[in-house]
Design a protein around this motif. Structure first.
Motif, PDB file in Angstrom:
ATOM      1  N   GLY A  97     -31.617 -15.843  19.965  1.00 32.98           N
ATOM      2  CA  GLY A  97     -30.931 -14.979  20.931  1.00 32.98           C
ATOM      3  C   GLY A  97     -29.486 -14.683  20.601  1.00 32.98           C
ATOM      4  O   GLY A  97     -28.903 -15.229  19.649  1.00 32.98           O
ATOM      5  N   ALA A  98     -28.893 -13.823  21.437  1.00 37.41           N
ATOM      6  CA  ALA A  98     -27.543 -13.302  21.180  1.00 37.41           C
ATOM      7  C   ALA A  98     -26.493 -14.412  21.203  1.00 37.41           C
ATOM      8  O   ALA A  98     -25.545 -14.395  20.407  1.00 37.41           O
ATOM      9  CB  ALA A  98     -27.213 -12.227  22.216  1.00 37.41           C
ATOM     10  N   SER A  99     -26.663 -15.408  22.066  1.00 39.55           N
ATOM     11  CA  SER A  99     -25.619 -16.438  22.147  1.00 39.55           C
ATOM     12  C   SER A  99     -25.633 -17.308  20.889  1.00 39.55           C
ATOM     13  O   SER A  99     -24.581 -17.736  20.405  1.00 39.55           O
ATOM     14  CB  SER A  99     -25.779 -17.279  23.418  1.00 39.55           C
ATOM     15  OG  SER A  99     -27.079 -17.797  23.468  1.00 39.55           O
ATOM     16  N   VAL A 115     -36.313  -4.282  29.729  1.00 40.35           N
ATOM     17  CA  VAL A 115     -35.826  -5.389  30.563  1.00 40.35           C
ATOM     18  C   VAL A 115     -35.373  -6.509  29.618  1.00 40.35           C
ATOM     19  O   VAL A 115     -36.162  -7.011  28.818  1.00 40.35           O
ATOM     20  CB  VAL A 115     -36.929  -5.891  31.520  1.00 40.35           C
ATOM     21  CG1 VAL A 115     -36.331  -6.869  32.533  1.00 40.35           C
ATOM     22  CG2 VAL A 115     -37.601  -4.726  32.237  1.00 40.35           C
ATOM     23  N   GLY A 116     -34.069  -6.850  29.727  1.00 43.25           N
ATOM     24  CA  GLY A 116     -33.447  -7.742  28.737  1.00 43.25           C
ATOM     25  C   GLY A 116     -32.640  -6.896  27.771  1.00 43.25           C
ATOM     26  O   GLY A 116     -32.444  -7.264  26.614  1.00 43.25           O
ATOM     27  N   ALA A 117     -32.150  -5.763  28.274  1.00 39.24           N
ATOM     28  CA  ALA A 117     -31.526  -4.745  27.412  1.00 39.24           C
ATOM     29  C   ALA A 117     -30.213  -5.202  26.784  1.00 39.24           C
ATOM     30  O   ALA A 117     -29.761  -4.609  25.803  1.00 39.24           O
ATOM     31  CB  ALA A 117     -31.282  -3.463  28.226  1.00 39.24           C
ATOM     32  N   THR A 118     -29.595  -6.255  27.327  1.00 43.97           N
ATOM     33  CA  THR A 118     -28.327  -6.734  26.764  1.00 43.97           C
ATOM     34  C   THR A 118     -28.541  -7.802  25.704  1.00 43.97           C
ATOM     35  O   THR A 118     -27.582  -8.265  25.093  1.00 43.97           O
ATOM     36  CB  THR A 118     -27.447  -7.335  27.879  1.00 43.97           C
ATOM     37  OG1 THR A 118     -28.229  -8.331  28.569  1.00 43.97           O
ATOM     38  CG2 THR A 118     -27.000  -6.269  28.877  1.00 43.97           C
ATOM     39  N   GLY A 119     -29.779  -8.230  25.472  1.00 39.21           N
ATOM     40  CA  GLY A 119     -30.057  -9.341  24.565  1.00 39.21           C
ATOM     41  C   GLY A 119     -30.242  -8.885  23.123  1.00 39.21           C
ATOM     42  O   GLY A 119     -30.168  -7.693  22.799  1.00 39.21           O
ATOM     43  N   ALA A 120     -30.508  -9.873  22.250  1.00 40.65           N
ATOM     44  CA  ALA A 120     -30.674  -9.580  20.821  1.00 40.65           C
ATOM     45  C   ALA A 120     -31.851  -8.629  20.603  1.00 40.65           C
ATOM     46  O   ALA A 120     -31.741  -7.640  19.863  1.00 40.65           O
ATOM     47  CB  ALA A 120     -30.902 -10.893  20.061  1.00 40.65           C
ATOM     48  N   ASP A 142     -44.860  -7.734  27.005  1.00 43.68           N
ATOM     49  CA  ASP A 142     -43.967  -8.877  27.223  1.00 43.68           C
ATOM     50  C   ASP A 142     -43.770  -9.662  25.930  1.00 43.68           C
ATOM     51  O   ASP A 142     -44.736 -10.075  25.292  1.00 43.68           O
ATOM     52  CB  ASP A 142     -44.533  -9.801  28.297  1.00 43.68           C
ATOM     53  CG  ASP A 142     -43.579 -10.956  28.540  1.00 43.68           C
ATOM     54  OD1 ASP A 142     -42.423 -10.684  28.913  1.00 43.68           O
ATOM     55  OD2 ASP A 142     -43.979 -12.125  28.323  1.00 43.68           O
ATOM     56  N   LYS A 143     -42.486  -9.895  25.581  1.00 38.96           N
ATOM     57  CA  LYS A 143     -42.186 -10.546  24.303  1.00 38.96           C
ATOM     58  C   LYS A 143     -41.975 -12.049  24.423  1.00 38.96           C
ATOM     59  O   LYS A 143     -41.718 -12.710  23.433  1.00 38.96           O
ATOM     60  CB  LYS A 143     -40.967  -9.867  23.671  1.00 38.96           C
ATOM     61  CG  LYS A 143     -41.333  -8.527  23.050  1.00 38.96           C
ATOM     62  CD  LYS A 143     -40.125  -7.703  22.666  1.00 38.96           C
ATOM     63  CE  LYS A 143     -39.971  -6.571  23.644  1.00 38.96           C
ATOM     64  NZ  LYS A 143     -38.889  -5.636  23.300  1.00 38.96           N
ATOM     65  N   SER A 144     -42.070 -12.593  25.610  1.00 40.07           N
ATOM     66  CA  SER A 144     -41.916 -14.047  25.756  1.00 40.07           C
ATOM     67  C   SER A 144     -43.255 -14.723  25.476  1.00 40.07           C
ATOM     68  O   SER A 144     -44.274 -14.059  25.250  1.00 40.07           O
ATOM     69  CB  SER A 144     -41.471 -14.378  27.175  1.00 40.07           C
ATOM     70  OG  SER A 144     -42.592 -14.304  28.050  1.00 40.07           O
TER      71      SER A 144
HETATM   72  N1  NAP Z   1     -34.841 -13.069  19.085  1.00 40.17           N
HETATM   73  C1  NAP Z   1     -36.021 -12.936  18.483  1.00 40.17           C
HETATM   74  O1  NAP Z   1     -36.136 -12.838  17.243  1.00 40.17           O
HETATM   75  C2  NAP Z   1     -37.276 -12.853  19.310  1.00 40.17           C
HETATM   76  C3  NAP Z   1     -38.451 -12.521  18.659  1.00 40.17           C
HETATM   77  C4  NAP Z   1     -39.632 -12.469  19.396  1.00 40.17           C
HETATM   78  C5  NAP Z   1     -39.596 -12.726  20.731  1.00 40.17           C
HETATM   79  N2  NAP Z   1     -38.428 -13.050  21.339  1.00 40.17           N
HETATM   80  C6  NAP Z   1     -38.465 -13.308  22.778  1.00 40.17           C
HETATM   81  O2  NAP Z   1     -37.766 -12.278  23.455  1.00 40.17           O
HETATM   82  C7  NAP Z   1     -37.113 -12.824  24.601  1.00 40.17           C
HETATM   83  C8  NAP Z   1     -35.634 -12.485  24.555  1.00 40.17           C
HETATM   84  O3  NAP Z   1     -35.080 -12.967  23.367  1.00 40.17           O
HETATM   85  P1  NAP Z   1     -33.616 -12.575  22.885  1.00 40.17           P
HETATM   86  O4  NAP Z   1     -33.489 -13.214  21.561  1.00 40.17           O
HETATM   87  O5  NAP Z   1     -33.356 -11.125  23.028  1.00 40.17           O
HETATM   88  O6  NAP Z   1     -32.709 -13.389  23.964  1.00 40.17           O
HETATM   89  P2  NAP Z   1     -31.210 -13.121  24.427  1.00 40.17           P
HETATM   90  O7  NAP Z   1     -30.418 -12.503  23.347  1.00 40.17           O
HETATM   91  O8  NAP Z   1     -30.749 -14.411  25.004  1.00 40.17           O
HETATM   92  O9  NAP Z   1     -31.353 -12.054  25.612  1.00 40.17           O
HETATM   93  C9  NAP Z   1     -31.954 -12.356  26.857  1.00 40.17           C
HETATM   94  C10 NAP Z   1     -31.977 -11.105  27.713  1.00 40.17           C
HETATM   95  O10 NAP Z   1     -32.714 -11.406  28.894  1.00 40.17           O
HETATM   96  C11 NAP Z   1     -31.941 -11.073  30.037  1.00 40.17           C
HETATM   97  N3  NAP Z   1     -32.308 -11.976  31.125  1.00 40.17           N
HETATM   98  C12 NAP Z   1     -32.292 -13.321  31.134  1.00 40.17           C
HETATM   99  N4  NAP Z   1     -32.721 -13.793  32.333  1.00 40.17           N
HETATM  100  C13 NAP Z   1     -33.016 -12.712  33.080  1.00 40.17           C
HETATM  101  C14 NAP Z   1     -33.481 -12.529  34.416  1.00 40.17           C
HETATM  102  N5  NAP Z   1     -33.745 -13.540  35.234  1.00 40.17           N
HETATM  103  N6  NAP Z   1     -33.655 -11.249  34.855  1.00 40.17           N
HETATM  104  C15 NAP Z   1     -33.405 -10.192  34.057  1.00 40.17           C
HETATM  105  N7  NAP Z   1     -32.952 -10.298  32.796  1.00 40.17           N
HETATM  106  C16 NAP Z   1     -32.751 -11.551  32.317  1.00 40.17           C
HETATM  107  C17 NAP Z   1     -30.503 -11.243  29.585  1.00 40.17           C
HETATM  108  O11 NAP Z   1     -29.680 -10.489  30.440  1.00 40.17           O
HETATM  109  P3  NAP Z   1     -28.176 -10.884  30.876  1.00 40.17           P
HETATM  110  O12 NAP Z   1     -27.249 -10.144  29.956  1.00 40.17           O
HETATM  111  O13 NAP Z   1     -28.082 -10.368  32.260  1.00 40.17           O
HETATM  112  O14 NAP Z   1     -28.051 -12.374  30.775  1.00 40.17           O
HETATM  113  C18 NAP Z   1     -30.605 -10.650  28.167  1.00 40.17           C
HETATM  114  O15 NAP Z   1     -30.592  -9.242  28.261  1.00 40.17           O
HETATM  115  C19 NAP Z   1     -37.442 -14.319  24.595  1.00 40.17           C
HETATM  116  O16 NAP Z   1     -38.590 -14.532  25.373  1.00 40.17           O
HETATM  117  C20 NAP Z   1     -37.765 -14.600  23.156  1.00 40.17           C
HETATM  118  O17 NAP Z   1     -38.636 -15.689  23.003  1.00 40.17           O
HETATM  119  C21 NAP Z   1     -37.268 -13.108  20.671  1.00 40.17           C
END
Ligand code: NAP
Length: 314
Positions: free
Chosen positions: A163-165, A10-15, A95-97
């Motif tokens: 994140g990806a953005s 869940v969050g498969a399109t994100g970083a 859960d990674k949040s």
């Molecule tokens: N980046 C890191 O290094 C890292 C490390 C540890 C933990 N984390 C945690 O992991 C989480 C995601 O991080 P990320 O860096 O991957 O962020 P990201 O690139 O912004 O990706 C967010 C993902 O969540 C999805 N999403 C957002 N709101 C949603 C909703 N209401 N329902 C279903 N899907 C939803 C988005 O989907 P859409 O394409 O539909 O918008 C996207 O797939 C955060 O909690 C962050 O704190 C990140």
């Protein structure tokens, strides 16, 4: 224990979600579904040699009961709203949040450090912050050898941590405008990233009073977080002994000069610059670098899922 576990990302399109799918494919999982918000439902994401159609993570879809483990990387508010539905459907959730990390009764797990805690879950296991994971992989074996008394940390965190953005923005930025950022929530004294690093480390290491002070900054690097660490112990810990201990520790690789570039794309946490802290007879200075998207997020979560599924590999 299912032979071919059904995994929902869940969050498969994100970083983090993108790397989670890559790692699941590498590890041989084949029953994998991709979920995200309605924004990207219907699009597709690569998984091994195929494309998975992204499903919307609705409460009904999560409650359907046809997934064994959900790996969530959607951000805190979305996790708070959606994770209970996945648990309601009978799945285990990693859960990674930061939504559940400090909640009493919810395990916060780094498998090499406190993996046994994962099995105490009641539906949810929390995956720690991307700086906490490498830090605890390094501190735990040193603590076992000499007893930690105090830790100070300065981080140099990459843009992919936001994140990806944020990665897209860095790609489009002129190098001349690169700067340090501090893009976390500020309470007037410290950033929430700094308090997370302190409180999560205390919880994972089961040292609730451990004095920890952190200063976190984001640097214009795409992938890989680095941390300078000053650790004080109950007894002197010579650098040679610390190096031997760390070289024998799981998921840790001793490297003379660790950097995000060297850590990006690999599973191990790199640790080096291991030297006496000249300001403290019981002190050690270290420099750590780890891939925040792999061990800092996706890989650690998959390793937790494998503990829950009682399997090391497929
Ligand atoms: N980046 C890191 O290094 C890292 C490390 C540890 C933990 N984390 C945690 O992991 C989480 C995601 O991080 P990320 O860096 O991957 O962020 P990201 O690139 O912004 O990706 C967010 C993902 O969540 C999805 N999403 C957002 N709101 C949603 C909703 N209401 N329902 C279903 N899907 C939803 C988005 O989907 P859409 O394409 O539909 O918008 C996207 O797939 C955060 O909690 C962050 O704190 C990140």
């Amino acid at each position: 224990m299912p032979n071919s576990p059904r995994i929902g990302v869940v969050g498969a399109t994100g970083a983090v979600g993108t790397v989670t799918l890559e790692l699941l494919a590498e590890r041989g999982y084949d029953d994998v579904r991709a979920f995200a918000s309605e924004r990207s439902a219907g699009s597709s994401v690569p998984f091994g040699g195929i494309a998975l159609v992204v499903e919307e993570a609705t409460p009904e879809a999560l409650e359907a009961g046809d997934v064994d483990v959900f790996l969530f990387s959607v951000g805190t508010s979305a996790s708070l709203a959606l994770v209970p539905h996945a648990v309601q459907g009978g799945a285990a959730v990693v859960d990674k949040s930061s939504a559940f990390r400090l909640t009493n009764g919810i395990p916060l797990v780094v498998p090499e450090v406190n993996g046994e805690r994962a099995l105490e879950h009641d539906g949810v296991v929390a995956n720690p912050n991307c700086c906490t994971i490498p830090l605890t992989c390094v501190l735990k074996p040193l603590h076992e050898a000499a007893g930690l008394r105090r830790v100070r940390i300065a981080t140099y965190q990459s843009v992919s941590g936001a994140g990806a953005s944020a990665m897209e923005r860095l790609r489009n930025e002129e190098p001349a405008s690169h700067d340090l950022r501090m893009d976390w929530d500020f309470d007037g004294v410290e950033f929430d990233e700094e308090s997370k690093l302190r409180e999560e480390t205390r919880k994972i290491m089961e040292l609730p009073e451990l004095p920890i002070s952190a200063t976190c900054v984001r640097v214009p690097v795409m992938v890989g977080h680095a941390e300078a660490v000053w650790a004080e112990f109950e007894r002197p810990l010579p650098p040679e002994e610390a190096t031997e201990i760390l070289a024998a520790s799981p998921s840790v690789r001793v490297e003379q000069f660790p950097s995000p570039g060297k850590a990006a794309g690999i599973d191990d946490v790199l640790v080096g610059r291991i030297r006496s802290d000249t300001t403290d007879p019981n002190g050690l200075s270290l420099f750590i670098a780890g891939d925040n998207l792999r061990k800092g997020a996706a890989l650690n979560a998959i390793q937790i899922a494998e503990l829950l599924l009682d399997r090391v590999s497929v």
